[in-house]
Design an enzyme around this catalytic site. Structure first.
Site, PDB file in Angstrom:
ATOM      1  CG  HIS A 429      34.027  40.703  45.170  1.00  0.00           C
ATOM      2  ND1 HIS A 429      34.423  39.661  45.982  1.00  0.00           N
ATOM      3  CD2 HIS A 429      33.487  41.627  46.005  1.00  0.00           C
ATOM      4  CE1 HIS A 429      34.144  39.942  47.236  1.00  0.00           C
ATOM      5  NE2 HIS A 429      33.581  41.137  47.286  1.00  0.00           N
ATOM      6  CG  ASP A 433      36.621  36.356  48.106  1.00  0.00           C
ATOM      7  OD1 ASP A 433      35.741  36.806  47.351  1.00  0.00           O
ATOM      8  OD2 ASP A 433      37.090  35.207  48.022  1.00  0.00           O
TER       9      ASP A 433
END
Length: 458
Positions: A429, A433
Site C-alpha cells: 500500500h 492503491d
C-alpha cells in the site's frame, strides 16, 4: 616418484551480490575420502536457494572446519583437502606404482577405472540434462574414462545425440519412464533427469494429474514426559523462510483485493489442446500458463505493478520477471521466469514445467531464483478458493489463482452453470492503491475471459 603434499583450504564461494554467508546443510564427503575435482563436497543453504558445493581440487579430504548446521561467511574456509603434486617420475606411475610404494594390481586398476566412468560431476549432469543426452552413450576421455564437460560438448557438436535418440526409440520399452526401467537403486542421473512420479488423478485444482506435496517432519528426541508435544528442530531453509516472511509483513503495509473470473472458455480451450500439446512438447499444458499470460499482459498495461519501494522513490522494472511459487515437501521456493512478457502461452508452459521439476528435484541454481519482479501462486492446486498471500519481498504485489469451481451464474437474467475461479491480490500500500489494483485485476479478468477456441498457443 617424488610427491609434494599441499593442503588447500576450500572456502565458501561468492554466490551472489546479496549473499554474505551460507549454512552447511549436509556433508556428502567425510575426512579420509579421496575427492575428485568437481565432486560435490556438501550442500550449501542460503536465503535464496540450496546449492551443491563442488571441490575446486582433487585430493584427500583431511579436515572439516565447519559442522553441519553451522553458518560460514563468504571466503571462510569450510574444509581442508590434501593435494598430491607430482614433480617427476610420471612414467613410473603409469607402470602401476602406488604413492605409498606398493604395486597396484590389474584388477584394482580396472575397478578404479570402472568406478571413475560411473562418477559424474554436477556440471556434467546438468549439461547432459539440458541436451537430453544419455551418459552411457558418451565416451569419456577423463581420468579412468570419466566423462567431462568437453566430452558432452563434443558429443553434441558431433550430432551423435540424434543417433542416440534413434537407438533409444528402437528399444522395446523406450517410451516407459526411466524410473520404471531401472532397479530401485536409482543413480544421481536418474534423480536429476526423471520427472515427478505420477499419482492418482484429482478432480479439482489446477494440476489435475498431481497431488499436492505433504510436509515431511523429522521428530528429534523423545516425547516430553507428561506432555503431548514433540520438539522439532527448525531447518536452515525454514529459518530463512521465517525471516523473509517476517520482514515482508513488518516492512510492507499489506492490502488485499479479490475478483471472480469466468474461466469456462479457458477450460474448454485447454481441454481441446492439452493432449496434442503434450505429444508435441512433452510437457503439461496447465491452466496456470493461460492465467500467467493474462497477468503479464495486464502488467504491460499497468507497469506500476512491476515495481519496488526505495524510500524516496519507486523503482519500476522494465523487464517483467515472474516469480513462480512452487511448494516442496518442506518449503516454498520462488524460481523466476525471466522476461515473461516475451513468451507466448506455450513458452510459459515449458518454463513452468521446467522450473517446477527443478525445484522438486532440488536442482535450482541461484540464477533461477534471482530477478523476480512480480509473483504468481497457484494455490488452486490445493483446492483453495480464497487466499491472502504474503508479498514476496521486496516486490509490490503477489497474485494467487484459486481453484476452478462450477457455479450457477446469472447471464442476461438467465442461470447458467459456469467454471469460475477467484483471483486474490496482495499489494504494497506504499506503492499501490485500490484504484490502480482494481483496474489491474479487471484487466486480468478481461484477458482470461477473452480466451476462445481460436486462441493460439504460439
Amino acid at each position: 616418484m617424488n610427491l609434494n603434499v599441499k593442503e588447500t583450504e576450500v572456502t565458501v564461494p561468492h554466490l551472489a551480490e546479496s549473499l554474505v554467508s551460507a549454512t552447511i546443510g549436509k556433508w556428502l564427503k567425510q575426512p579420509g575420502d579421496y575427492i575428485e575435482q568437481y565432486d560435490v563436497l556438501c550442500e550449501l543453504i542460503t536465503d535464496k536457494v540450496n546449492t551443491e558445493m563442488p571441490s575446486p581440487v582433487a585430493g584427500k579430504l583431511t579436515k572439516l572446519l565447519v559442522a553441519e548446521g553451522q553458518t560460514a561467511a563468504v571466503g571462510e574456509a569450510i574444509c581442508v583437502i590434501e593435494e598430491q603434486l607430482s614433480t617427476q617420475g610420471q612414467g613410473t606411475a603409469s607402470q602401476g606404482t602406488s604413492p605409498v610404494g606398493g604395486s597396484i594390481g590389474q584388477s584394482a586398476a580396472a575397478g578404479y577405472d570402472e568406478g571413475m566412468r560411473n562418477r559424474f560431476s554436477p556440471s556434467v549432469l546438468k549439461l547432459a540434462s539440458e541436451h537430453g543426452i544419455r551418459l552411457e552413450d558418451v565416451q569419456g576421455t577423463g581420468l579412468g574414462g570419466r566423462i567431462t564437460r568437453k566430452d558432452i560438448e563434443a558429443f553434441v557438436a558431433s550430432g551423435m545425440k540424434s543417433a542416440s535418440a534413434a537407438n533409444t526409440a528402437a528399444q522395446p520399452q523406450a517410451a516407459a519412464p526411466r524410473a520404471e526401467q531401472r532397479s530401485e537403486a536409482r543413480t544421481a542421473e536418474d534423480v536429476f533427469l526423471s520427472s515427478p512420479p505420477k499419482g492418482p488423478l484429482r478432480s479439482t485444482g489446477i494440476h489435475l494429474s498431481e497431488n499436492p506435496p505433504l510436509p515431511r517432519i523429522e521428530v528429534e528426541g523423545q516425547q516430553l514426559e507428561g506432555r503431548g508435544e514433540y520438539l522439532v528442530d527448525v531447518t536452515p531453509i525454514r529459518s530463512a523462510i521465517a525471516r523473509n516472511m517476517r520482514q515482508s509483513v513488518t516492512e510492507i503495509p499489506h492490502g488485499w483485493m479479490m475478483i471472480e473470473v469466468d474461466v469456462t472458455n479457458m477450460v474448454l480451450l485447454r481441454n481441446k489442446l492439452k493432449d496434442e500439446f503434450k505429444r508435441q512438447e512433452g510437457v503439461n499444458l496447465t491452466y496456470l500458463s493461460f492465467m500467467m499470460k493474462a497477468v503479464v499482459s495486464a502488467i504491460k498495461d499497468y507497469p506500476i505493478m512491476n515495481s519496488v519501494w526505495a524510500v524516496d522513490k519507486i523503482i519500476v522494472k522494465r523487464d517483467i520477471n515472474i516469480s513462480l511459487a512452487v511448494g516442496t515437501e518442506d518449503s516454498v521456493l520462488t524460481p523466476v521466469i525471466k522476461r515473461a512478457d516475451q513468451k507466448n502461452i506455450a513458452g510459459l508452459a515449458r518454463e513452468i514445467e521446467e522450473l517446477s521439476r527443478k525445484t522438486r528435484a532440488g536442482k535450482l541454481s541461484l540464477n533461477d531464483m534471482q530477478g523476480g519482479t512480480f509473483t504468481v501462486n497457484n494455490t488452486g492446486s490445493f483446492g483453495s478458493i480464497l487466499t491472502q498471500p504474503i508479498i514476496n519481498y521486496p516486490q509490490a504485489a503477489i497474485i494467487t489463482f484459486e481453484s476452478i469451481v462450477k457455479k450457477p451464474v446469472v447471464i442476461q437474467d438467465m442461470i447458467a452453470v459456469r467454471s469460475m475461479a477467484n483471483l486474490c491480490l496482495s499489494l504494497d500500500h506504499r506503492i499501490l492503491d485500490g484504484v490502480i489494483c482494481g483496474r489491474f485485476l479487471q484487466r486480468v479478468k478481461e484477458n482470461m475471459e477473452s480466451y476462445n477456441q481460436e486462441t493460439k498457443l504460439y
